[in-house]
Design a protein around this motif. Structure first.
Motif, PDB file in Angstrom:
ATOM      1  N   TYR A  68       0.844  -1.197   0.000  1.00 10.71           N
ATOM      2  CA  TYR A  68       0.000   0.000   0.000  1.00 10.71           C
ATOM      3  C   TYR A  68       0.881   1.249   0.000  1.00 10.71           C
ATOM      4  N   ASP A  69       0.512   2.208  -0.830  1.00 10.65           N
ATOM      5  CA  ASP A  69       1.245   3.465  -0.878  1.00 10.65           C
ATOM      6  C   ASP A  69       0.724   4.428   0.184  1.00 10.65           C
ATOM      7  N   ARG A  70       1.624   5.241   0.704  1.00  7.06           N
ATOM      8  CA  ARG A  70       1.220   6.284   1.636  1.00  7.06           C
ATOM      9  C   ARG A  70       0.343   7.286   0.883  1.00  7.06           C
ATOM     10  N   LYS A  71      -0.814   7.626   1.433  1.00  9.95           N
ATOM     11  CA  LYS A  71      -1.760   8.500   0.737  1.00  9.95           C
ATOM     12  C   LYS A  71      -1.457   9.984   0.911  1.00  9.95           C
ATOM     13  N   SER A  72      -0.687  10.320   1.907  1.00  5.19           N
ATOM     14  CA  SER A  72      -0.357  11.738   2.112  1.00  5.19           C
ATOM     15  C   SER A  72       1.152  11.923   1.999  1.00  5.19           C
ATOM     16  N   PRO A  73       1.602  13.035   1.407  1.00  3.03           N
ATOM     17  CA  PRO A  73       3.041  13.236   1.197  1.00  3.03           C
ATOM     18  C   PRO A  73       3.779  13.552   2.492  1.00  3.03           C
ATOM     19  N   LEU A  74       5.049  13.178   2.532  1.00  2.00           N
ATOM     20  CA  LEU A  74       5.929  13.503   3.660  1.00  2.00           C
ATOM     21  C   LEU A  74       7.199  14.131   3.100  1.00  2.00           C
ATOM     22  N   THR A  75       7.519  15.318   3.566  1.00  2.18           N
ATOM     23  CA  THR A  75       8.720  16.014   3.099  1.00  2.18           C
ATOM     24  C   THR A  75       9.642  16.322   4.278  1.00  2.18           C
ATOM     25  N   ILE A  76      10.905  16.525   3.955  1.00  2.00           N
ATOM     26  CA  ILE A  76      11.892  16.929   4.964  1.00  2.00           C
ATOM     27  C   ILE A  76      12.105  18.429   4.830  1.00  2.00           C
TER      28      ILE A  76
END
Length: 457
Positions: A68-76
């Motif tokens: 399953y792909d993460r549905k919300s983006p995560l940035t640094i």
């Protein structure tokens, strides 16, 4: 602990990557291989896929993989926080010690920010209550200070995860742990769908980026620990050996295949040392020593010994007996030391309930103890609600020598507990130590290995 005797249709095992944990991995391995279910659902990191297949396919189990792909983006983030004045609603400062939680909470209060607080010693009810306050957009606690306990089991609406440090017990965070924590930022379908990870200090940001950029290697082997049957086998060969010595021998002589490693038995051994002189049957002793109790605190350790001694006399561990030891009823916490005392009492009640599931005849008052634990949970919640005032009292009391001594002792205890390595340093040779203090020769141990291997075959 999951029962391997109760037959069910479906079992769900979350955080399956915990198979790699040096202390607790054996519990996940046991659940995976021992669950009496028609179907088992595993949730966790893709890093666990290969080892799970290697463990299950030889015994005829079919493994079906669904990614399953993460549905919300995560940035640094490109910038660190640097100042508490830059803290915003939805932020979570992740610390790796209780002391750091206290420090950051106090600093936020000084900047006019009231945080929610979560750390490992809190009861589940208190953690959930603090999580609910943080998640509530109408609550003033819109910033969270927590240990890495938030990495599992809590649903939190976090916008930014802020690493207070990139080290845990003086070691750099492994990539899989950092990803687990950073991944708490951003929650699909909420106001904070776009997650951000950053650091408190400027000098840590580059380190965090490096850690998160590394590839998580597939899990190579999983943890196991001695079962009662295995300890009983050792006891048959060495009838005069204490349980502590049997544990040491197990670690010294047992061998495992490439897919497994022996989890540290440090916690089990610490409990075994405490009740070494208490006359208990081997199976009872083993069960007592596998209980989830923190041995660092002298008070909880002392109550553990009293429980074992009373059990050994054949007297039931009643509600009245337990409450008399705890000087029930408890008082609301007005200082950090009193809050710590409530947390200790909760752990003792939790220990009673854990043992009562295994020895219901000897610990017959689980329902009453459970009600008492709810009372303590409420008092601890109230204490945490007034967290900042407790910190303030701790500071104002510094003029009183007696209270200053108590506060200093508590702080030293917290520092010692928080900085203590989760994985204790291994002795250069447990076998050498055994040979020095025991009448067992190397030839005897070699013969024991051979006999155990024959039994295994």
């Amino acid at each position: 602990m999951l029962s391997t005797q109760m037959r069910v249709e479906v079992v769900v095992i979350d955080e399956i990557q915990m198979l790699r944990d040096e202390q607790r991995g054996w519990a996940w391995t046991r659940a995976l291989l021992g669950a009496a279910a028609d179907e088992i659902h595993l949730c966790g990191e893709p890093a666990a896929i290969d080892i799970v297949k290697k463990l299950l396919e030889p015994i005829g189990e079919t493994v079906e993989i669904r990614l399953y792909d993460r549905k919300s983006p995560l940035t640094i983030a490109d910038k660190a926080i640097e100042s508490y004045s830059n803290i915003e609603p939805g932020d979570c400062i992740v610390c790796f010690s209780k002391k750091a939680v206290f420090f950051n909470s106090k600093k936020l209060e000084e900047n006019g920010i009231k945080p929610a607080v979560i750390y490992g010693d809190l009861p589940p009810g208190t953690k959930l209550a603090q999580a609910a306050k943080f998640n509530d957009p109408d609550d003033e606690c819109n910033v969270l200070v927590a240990t890495d306990a938030i990495g599992m089991g809590l649903n939190l609406n976090i916008r930014r995860v802020i690493f207070n440090s990139c080290t845990r017990q003086t070691e750099l965070l492994p990539t899989y742990a950092a990803l687990q924590i950073a991944g708490r930022a951003g929650r699909f379908g909420t106001a904070y769908a776009n997650g951000v990870a950053t650091t408190m200090r400027k000098e840590d940001l580059g380190t965090l980026k490096t850690i998160l950029a590394e590839k998580v290697e597939p899990i190579a082997n999983v943890g196991i620990a001695p079962t009662y049957d295995q300890i009983e086998t050792f006891s048959f060969h060495l009838p005069q050996a204490s349980f502590v010595r049997l544990l040491d021998l197990f670690v010294s002589v047992c061998s495992v295949s490439d897919h497994f490693f022996i989890c540290t038995v440090y916690d089990m051994r610490e409990l075994a040392v405490l009740i070494d002189q208490v006359p208990l049957p081997l199976k009872v002793r083993y069960t007592f020593c596998t209980s989830p109790l923190n041995t660092d605190d002298k008070r909880t350790a002392a109550v553990f010994v009293k429980m074992a001694r009373r059990f050994a006399t054949g007297q039931a561990l009643t509600y009245e007996w337990l409450m008399d030891m705890l000087e029930w009823p408890p008082k609301p916490a007005s200082t950090l030391s009193e809050l710590s005392l409530l947390e200790q009492n909760y752990e003792i009640l939790d220990q009673y309930m854990w043992l009562s599931m295994r020895f219901p005849d000897m610990l017959p008052d689980e329902p009453r103890v459970r009600e008492a634990s709810k009372t303590l949970d409420t008092l601890i919640q109230e204490g945490v609600e007034g967290f900042m005032s407790l910190l303030a009292i701790g500071s104002s009391e510094s003029s009183d020598p007696k209270i200053r001594k108590t506060t200093k002792s508590l702080e030293e205890k917290l520092i010692k507990s928080s900085e203590k390595s989760e994985t204790p340093a291994k002795k250069s040779s447990i076998l050498e130590a055994l040979l020095k203090r025991a009448d067992i020769s190397e030839e005897d141990l070699e013969q024991l290995r051979e006999e155990l291997n024959k039994k295994k075959k």
